[in-house]
Each structure stands twice: as C-alpha cells, then as structure tokens.
Write a protein that holds these residues in place. Sequence first.
Motif, short mmCIF file in Angstrom:
data_model
loop_
_atom_site.label_atom_id
_atom_site.label_comp_id
_atom_site.label_asym_id
_atom_site.label_seq_id
_atom_site.Cartn_x
_atom_site.Cartn_y
_atom_site.Cartn_z
N UNK B 10 -13.05 15.64 35.45
CA UNK B 10 -13.14 14.91 34.19
C UNK B 10 -12.76 13.45 34.36
N UNK B 61 -19.63 22.20 31.96
CA UNK B 61 -18.23 21.91 32.23
C UNK B 61 -17.44 23.21 32.27
N UNK B 62 -16.67 23.36 33.32
CA UNK B 62 -15.75 24.47 33.41
C UNK B 62 -14.35 23.89 33.53
N UNK B 63 -13.56 24.05 32.49
CA UNK B 63 -12.21 23.47 32.44
C UNK B 63 -12.29 22.00 32.81
N UNK B 64 -11.69 21.62 33.92
CA UNK B 64 -11.63 20.20 34.25
C UNK B 64 -12.81 19.77 35.11
N UNK B 65 -13.62 20.71 35.52
CA UNK B 65 -14.68 20.40 36.47
C UNK B 65 -16.05 20.40 35.81
N UNK B 99 -9.25 27.45 40.21
CA UNK B 99 -9.02 26.22 39.47
C UNK B 99 -9.46 25.05 40.34
N UNK B 100 -9.37 23.86 39.74
CA UNK B 100 -9.88 22.69 40.45
C UNK B 100 -9.16 22.49 41.78
#
Lengths: 447, 157
Positions: B10, B61-65, B99-100
Amino acid sequence: MMPDVPVHKARLCVFAVINLAILLNVPRLEATMIVLNATSWQIAKMPDAPARFGPRPSEPLHGYLAFADPVHGCTNIKGPNVTSRTLQWIVLIKRDKCDFDVKVKNAQDAGYDAAIIHNVESDDIIPMGSGSVLHDRVTIPSVMIGKTDGYFLWELNLKLNYTLIIDWPPPFNPGILLPFAIVMGICFLLMLLLLVAKWIQGYRRERRSRLSTKHLKKLPIKKFKKGDQYDVCAICLDEYEDGEKIRVLPCAHAYHIKCIDHWLTKRKRTCPICKRKLFPGDHDTDSESGTESESDNEATNEVAPLLTAQNSNSRRGYSGTNYRLGGAAIGDASDSSSVDTVSDYDCLATPSTSVDVHGSSANTVHLIRNEDSSSYDSDSDHIHMLAAVGNEQNPSIQIVDDHYEVVTTPLPADDAGSAASPEATGSKGLWGLQKNRDRRDNDTEEV
Amino acid sequence: MMQFLLLFSRQGKLRLQKWYGAQATKQKKKITRELITTILTRKPKMCSFLEWKDMKVVYKRYASLYFCCCVEESDNELLALEVIHRYVELLDKYFGSVCELDIIFNFEKAYFMLDELVLGGEVQETSKKNVLKAIAAQDLLQEEETPQGFFEDHGLG
C-alpha cells in the motif's frame, strides 16, 4: 499552551532591540575638536559635546582660541582681538559659578563666534542645557570638553596662534532612521508572524491529537472490585480502591477516570503506557466514514494476513475457488452475503458453489456446480478455471460445462433465499438449462 | 497471455515482479511506477479492471498487498483475477495465514510458487495440491543440500 520560544529567536530579538537602541543613540555621541598649531599641524584631538541650546552649524568651525576674562565668563567678557578676522574666534570658559547659557551669552556679546566650556571636576562631558530663558537669545554654537582637555588648552601659549577646528556632529535626522526602522519593523513583524504561525500549528496539532468527549464516552468505565487484575493507576500511582471508577482502554490498560480523562482530552488520544491509539485510524476525524478508514488502516499492517476469514471460504473447510472475490470484483458487495450463505449451505450438504453475477440485465445468473460429497476432492476444483475459460467465447455469461448448470432467475427480492437453495430454484420452474454432470469426465480429470 | 504480475504494498513498494514478455529494464521501471501510482489512487469500491494501453490490468488488494497483473485484451479478466486468487491461496496454504512479511522474507518461495502456477504467462498447474507438492519436494531437496555446521552436527548449535 504557549510553545516555548526557541533560544536563537529570543537572542535575535534581544540583538535587534540593542541594535535599534544603538542606532537611535548614534547622533548623540560626542563630536571631536582638533587643536592645530600655527603651521596647521594637529597637536591634540579631544572629544566634545555640543550644547542643547544655540545653533548647530553643519560645517566644522575653524577659529582662533582665546581665553575668557574672567575665566568663568559670568560677567561681561573681554572681546577678541578684532584685528585678525581671517578666522573666527572661539573662547574658552570655565564651568561653574553660573549657568551655561549665561556664559555663552556673554561670549556672544563680547563678539566671539563660538564658546568652549570645560568641566572643572571631571572629564565627563555632558550636553549643556540651560534653566533660564536666556538660551533663546544665544546665537553662537558652544561645546563642552572635559577637565583635562580644558586645562590643556589653558596651558597653550596664545601667541603661537593656535587654532581650533570644532567638528559638529550631524544633526539628528529622523529621515535616515526611517529605512532602518522599516527593516527592523519588517523583521519584527516577520518574527511575530512566524511565532503566531508556529503557535497556531502547535495548537492545531495538539487539538488534533486530543480526544473529543464524544469519543471519550465510548470508552468503557468500570467500578473497581477487589480481585480485578488492575492494581495501580499509572498516572497517580495510587492503588485502586473498591468502588473507584476506572476507565479501561482498548489496550486493556486501566486508569482512574479523573486521571486518564484529563490526559485524553487535553493531551493525546493514546494510552500513556503503551502509546497505542485508542481508535486506530481516526487520526483525521473528518474523514467521511470512520469504519472504512478503520478497516483500511488495519489492513495496511504488514503482518495482516492476506486472506482473512471473511475473505476466504477455504478457512471453512471448503477449498474451492472463492467466489466472494468475483463478487467483489464485479462491484456488488451486497451479493457477497448471499454467496456466503450458499457456501455455508454447501459445506453442510453438497459441495456445490454458486456465484451471483449481476449483469447489465436485471437477471441473476446462478452458476451452480453439483458434486456428490463422496466424490469431492479438493483437487478437482480446477474445473472452475475451465468454467471461467468458457467465459471467453461469449461476452455474456455462458458457462456450460458438464459439471455446471446455469440457472437464470429474474432478480427476485429474496435473492439470498433463492441462492441459498439451488435445488429450490430449479424446482420453482424458473427456466434453466441443466446438465447432469458426468462422473466419468470428472474421473479423467482427476488422473 | 499474462504480460506481467506485480505485487506491491500500500505504500507503493514493489514486493514481487514477474515479466512474461521481453521488456527493457527502463521500460519495466516506468510501467511499474505508472501502474503503482494509478492503482494506489483508486478507491476501494472501484472496479478491479482497467484498460491500460492496449491491454487490461487486473488488480486485487489483499490486506496490505496489491496483486496486479496485466493481460492481453482478448484475455478474460475474471480468469486473471482467479489466477491471482489462486496464487494468494497457494501462498496462504504454504505459509499458513500468509502476510506481507512472509512474502518479503521468503520472496524466493513466492517466486517458486508463481513459477509452478504460471509459466510463460499461462496457467501451468491449476491444482494447488500439485503445486504444494512440488514446492515441498523442492524444500526437502534444499534442506538436504544445506551444509550443516560442525557445531550443529554435534548438537552444540
């Protein structure tokens, strides 16, 4: 409240004030008097101060020196030797006995062009003033010199034709001060503006970081009971007593209500212990929707799982393709709830997935995949991909595979209900094209 | 055919990139920058597909990515989305609640997985099970090959 003024700025202020004072005082500094011998050789240079009364010539005055007789000049003084009028005559008078202006008036009456009055007690030089009305009638300039210089002059042999040059300081002209005043004024103004701007900035930042009472009310209040996990208020360091009101922040830190409220409303909206924001993502309160930015902020965390439970059906035991994704991509988030219900239903009964695709027409197309639970294999979910490939041939929804039945229903009000039971949709007699899946085909794919 | 796949955060940091067509490095950088800025400015409710040059960009978009891939005009964007999701699911299955940071620190694994899934811009293996099997075999091979230190060998590590 007032932010501290940086030291360098304060120094600048002081420096400016001193400068201005010096500037204003410059014209008051003493002028000089030069003593020349007959061959115009400078033998002495002494400071003097012009009198406050009498004229102040702009040009230096060059004249012969004469001694007053009587030395104090309080009565009529003997006039100068008028035979020589090539230069002007300057008379030296002692201080004391009478007013300065009386002495100068006497010198003027005697025909001198200027008067020097020397101090008798010290070397101090003061600008001479006068108490009487006589000074209005004084038309010659006069200066004052110190005691040492005065006696030095008395010692001179007048036969040797000593001359004096009295340099008058330029009269005080407020005109030359104006540019300085303007520059200084601008500096002051700029500094003031800077200060005000800084202060406003600081005030705003403080205000932004504070918590509003509206938000404060949302924080839970608890009455302390013995045996609670909290023991000491980190702010006042008092132990909690029974029945005391404590506020528990979202980070599970507790404080006395009177202690923490002051901090939250006057200082920062963070927990004083762990610095955690009370409301994540509400740093700008005027964003259009709080909940959205909140979830937005959570998701920006690098350790946030990419696939959240609500984002993925695979967490619920069914590893099939997540059509929630497709629903969201099409931009109709309201559909996702119905899709969810479908997959919930699927998990219980038969692993079939349906996707709602709202096209431009008012029809809802349910894509339903039927499989026997017995033959279900997570590996076989790549059929979905094939289904999607089928999409390519026709811009409208057209997915015909052996494993799928495409049921089109006119968009009903009970969308979720009909989606939740694909069998019921079929039995309702809504037109649909149905193909029973071929087990054999599936088997070949699994190989 | 998929032209390229980009993963970026992001904050606009590129995490992963895979190019299936030949591009100059300069061009790649230009495209990346352009796409990242375009996509990051888009609102969450906006469409995941956008026409870009003569191609289509599909992002999610997946969460922060952000997962962003570029496909040709004749390709199906839903299919591209599906591939992206398949990839995310693969990552999730392999790392377990990915997660990222997992991708940042184990980017080679992420690349391996992507190579198993997509080859030359086309889907190569649709089965997650097979992909994970291949990756697991690879990991095993890697572990065997990793030379162990003297101390570790003697239980002193």
